[in-house]
Design a protein around this motif. Sequence first.
Motif, PDB file in Angstrom:
ATOM      1  N   CYS A 270      -6.460  -0.346  -0.749  1.00 59.74           N
ATOM      2  CA  CYS A 270      -5.931  -1.343   0.218  1.00 59.74           C
ATOM      3  C   CYS A 270      -7.004  -1.502   1.273  1.00 59.74           C
ATOM      4  O   CYS A 270      -7.739  -0.671   1.944  1.00 59.74           O
ATOM      5  CB  CYS A 270      -4.933  -0.342   0.968  1.00 59.74           C
ATOM      6  SG  CYS A 270      -4.221  -1.141   2.517  1.00 59.74           S
TER       7      CYS A 270
ATOM      8  N   GLN B 277      -6.818  -2.755   4.107  1.00 65.65           N
ATOM      9  CA  GLN B 277      -6.414  -2.109   5.521  1.00 65.65           C
ATOM     10  C   GLN B 277      -6.914  -0.882   5.777  1.00 65.65           C
ATOM     11  O   GLN B 277      -7.405  -0.545   6.815  1.00 65.65           O
ATOM     12  CB  GLN B 277      -5.131  -2.507   5.831  1.00 65.65           C
ATOM     13  CG  GLN B 277      -4.560  -2.376   7.103  1.00 65.65           C
ATOM     14  CD  GLN B 277      -3.022  -2.629   7.682  1.00 65.65           C
ATOM     15  OE1 GLN B 277      -2.784  -3.906   7.986  1.00 65.65           O
ATOM     16  NE2 GLN B 277      -2.223  -1.847   7.550  1.00 65.65           N
ATOM     17  N   CYS B 278      -6.407  -0.008   4.744  1.00 62.19           N
ATOM     18  CA  CYS B 278      -6.936   1.405   4.732  1.00 62.19           C
ATOM     19  C   CYS B 278      -8.260   1.552   5.270  1.00 62.19           C
ATOM     20  O   CYS B 278      -8.892   2.408   5.790  1.00 62.19           O
ATOM     21  CB  CYS B 278      -6.103   2.165   3.806  1.00 62.19           C
ATOM     22  SG  CYS B 278      -4.593   2.442   3.915  1.00 62.19           S
TER      23      CYS B 278
ATOM     24  N   ASN C 132       1.527  -1.234   4.188  1.00 60.77           N
ATOM     25  CA  ASN C 132       1.100  -2.819   4.564  1.00 60.77           C
ATOM     26  C   ASN C 132       1.699  -3.749   3.315  1.00 60.77           C
ATOM     27  O   ASN C 132       1.093  -3.387   1.979  1.00 60.77           O
ATOM     28  CB  ASN C 132      -0.284  -2.905   4.645  1.00 60.77           C
ATOM     29  CG  ASN C 132      -0.669  -4.313   5.338  1.00 60.77           C
ATOM     30  OD1 ASN C 132       0.148  -5.040   5.838  1.00 60.77           O
ATOM     31  ND2 ASN C 132      -1.725  -4.761   4.565  1.00 60.77           N
TER      32      ASN C 132
ATOM     33  N   LYS D 158       1.877  -7.400   1.480  1.00 58.90           N
ATOM     34  CA  LYS D 158       1.059  -8.666   1.503  1.00 58.90           C
ATOM     35  C   LYS D 158       1.396  -9.326   0.315  1.00 58.90           C
ATOM     36  O   LYS D 158       1.972  -8.821  -0.996  1.00 58.90           O
ATOM     37  CB  LYS D 158      -0.472  -8.251   1.331  1.00 58.90           C
ATOM     38  CG  LYS D 158      -1.107  -7.585   2.256  1.00 58.90           C
ATOM     39  CD  LYS D 158      -2.681  -7.064   2.025  1.00 58.90           C
ATOM     40  CE  LYS D 158      -3.507  -8.360   2.257  1.00 58.90           C
ATOM     41  NZ  LYS D 158      -4.842  -8.121   1.763  1.00 58.90           N
TER      42      LYS D 158
ATOM     43  N   CYS E 139      -0.526   2.977   3.860  1.00 60.34           N
ATOM     44  CA  CYS E 139      -0.006   2.476   5.239  1.00 60.34           C
ATOM     45  C   CYS E 139       1.317   1.514   5.145  1.00 60.34           C
ATOM     46  O   CYS E 139       1.688   1.155   6.110  1.00 60.34           O
ATOM     47  CB  CYS E 139      -1.284   1.653   5.606  1.00 60.34           C
ATOM     48  SG  CYS E 139      -1.638   0.175   4.805  1.00 60.34           S
TER      49      CYS E 139
ATOM     50  N   GLU F 206     -10.458  -0.309   6.126  1.00 66.34           N
ATOM     51  CA  GLU F 206     -10.972  -0.952   7.461  1.00 66.34           C
ATOM     52  C   GLU F 206     -10.693   0.192   8.403  1.00 66.34           C
ATOM     53  O   GLU F 206     -11.414   0.481   9.337  1.00 66.34           O
ATOM     54  CB  GLU F 206     -10.264  -2.187   7.932  1.00 66.34           C
ATOM     55  CG  GLU F 206     -10.597  -2.804   9.286  1.00 66.34           C
ATOM     56  CD  GLU F 206      -9.915  -4.163   9.449  1.00 66.34           C
ATOM     57  OE1 GLU F 206      -9.923  -4.282  10.873  1.00 66.34           O
ATOM     58  OE2 GLU F 206      -9.436  -4.757   8.633  1.00 66.34           O
TER      59      GLU F 206
ATOM     60  N   CYS G 168       0.838  -1.343  -0.075  1.00 66.06           N
ATOM     61  CA  CYS G 168      -0.001  -0.040   0.119  1.00 66.06           C
ATOM     62  C   CYS G 168       1.030   1.240  -0.068  1.00 66.06           C
ATOM     63  O   CYS G 168       1.778   1.326   0.722  1.00 66.06           O
ATOM     64  CB  CYS G 168      -0.939  -0.027   1.215  1.00 66.06           C
ATOM     65  SG  CYS G 168      -2.036   1.449   1.276  1.00 66.06           S
TER      66      CYS G 168
END
Length: 375
Positions: free
Chosen positions: A256, A258-259, A231, A233, A229, A261, A226
Amino acid sequence: MQSRTMKHETALPITPPSTVEKKPQVGDRCDERLKPRKLLSQLKKSVSSRKPRLKYRPVLNSVFDLDAFMDSKLSCTSPNHHMDRDAGFIKYALSYSKRMVVVSGAGVSVAAGIPDFRSSEGVFSTENGGSGKDLFDYNRVYGDESMSVKFNRLMVSLFKLSNDCLPTRFHEMLNGFAKDGRLLRLYTQNIDGLDTQLSHLATNVPLAKPIPSTVQLHGSIKHMECNKCLNVKPFDPEIFKCDDGYDSRTEIIPSCPQCEEFETVRRIAGLRSTGVGKLRPRVILYNEIHPEGDFIGEIANNDLKKRPDCLIVVGTSLKIPGVKNICRQFAAKVHANKGIVLYLNTSMPPKNILDSLKFVDLIVLGDCQHITSLL
């Protein structure tokens, strides 16, 4: 005066007088934990593995035709004495060097079925109508949607191809060096991940301490990241749009999760939005700042202090300035340590590359996979 006399009279002697009977020593004088025979065998092993004296060194920038040498072996004809000496020099470097540094490029993976970049059959020549290099330019890729789609298509194709391919003999040889503790570091420009899937060439993503055996200079197609962030993966080819047709499951540049969320949590908590990042293949492109550039520089500087005794530059034309600079510094350090510098490629390096490196002992022309046969 009296106190001084008393002190003198009561002082103990440094050694026992001859009239004192020495007690016999009980047990063996040697510590039972010490095993002289075992220590002797280890000493002999250490002496036998000592690096022998180098009896021959070619003139700087000498050229060795590896393919011609291997052909002479296969046809059972005797190569000339000079070729035999150069082959022995390479074998010496691979057999006895104890702190090896390898800088590898796409040529190492060609034998596995993965195309290189700059040859007539490489990615730059065959992709995007012969302008494949534009697909690795950050501004071009993320400044135009059609280029983004082409980039996605290429990344997904390389990802699937790398999953179907196996490491080459040269990869296996480097893995053996690392297993023996003789590989100081592998600096790889390859994004296919064939090297890092071997047990002793594994790396960590993102790069972190303790420093792994392999440092990926240009990232890896095996991961995505990302841009907000950070992150990381495993790469998911299913979420990247690769054609012009409509598909609600894919995006040209995916958001993303995670972003998203985090944004949901912030919205429920009544906090302001901070935005959602975008996922991209974790591959370093032209005209972008390398996120791990400073850390890689720190690793290289520390490796320079460890007295490397062999540098192998293999399968790369050294067109990337940062990689060329790393090789230049290691070549100078290895030469100062009276080590060996080998340049392995299918074509002769340009004069400006040789002038930059300065201390190449032997230019080995041919398929790098044949090097493994010398051992």
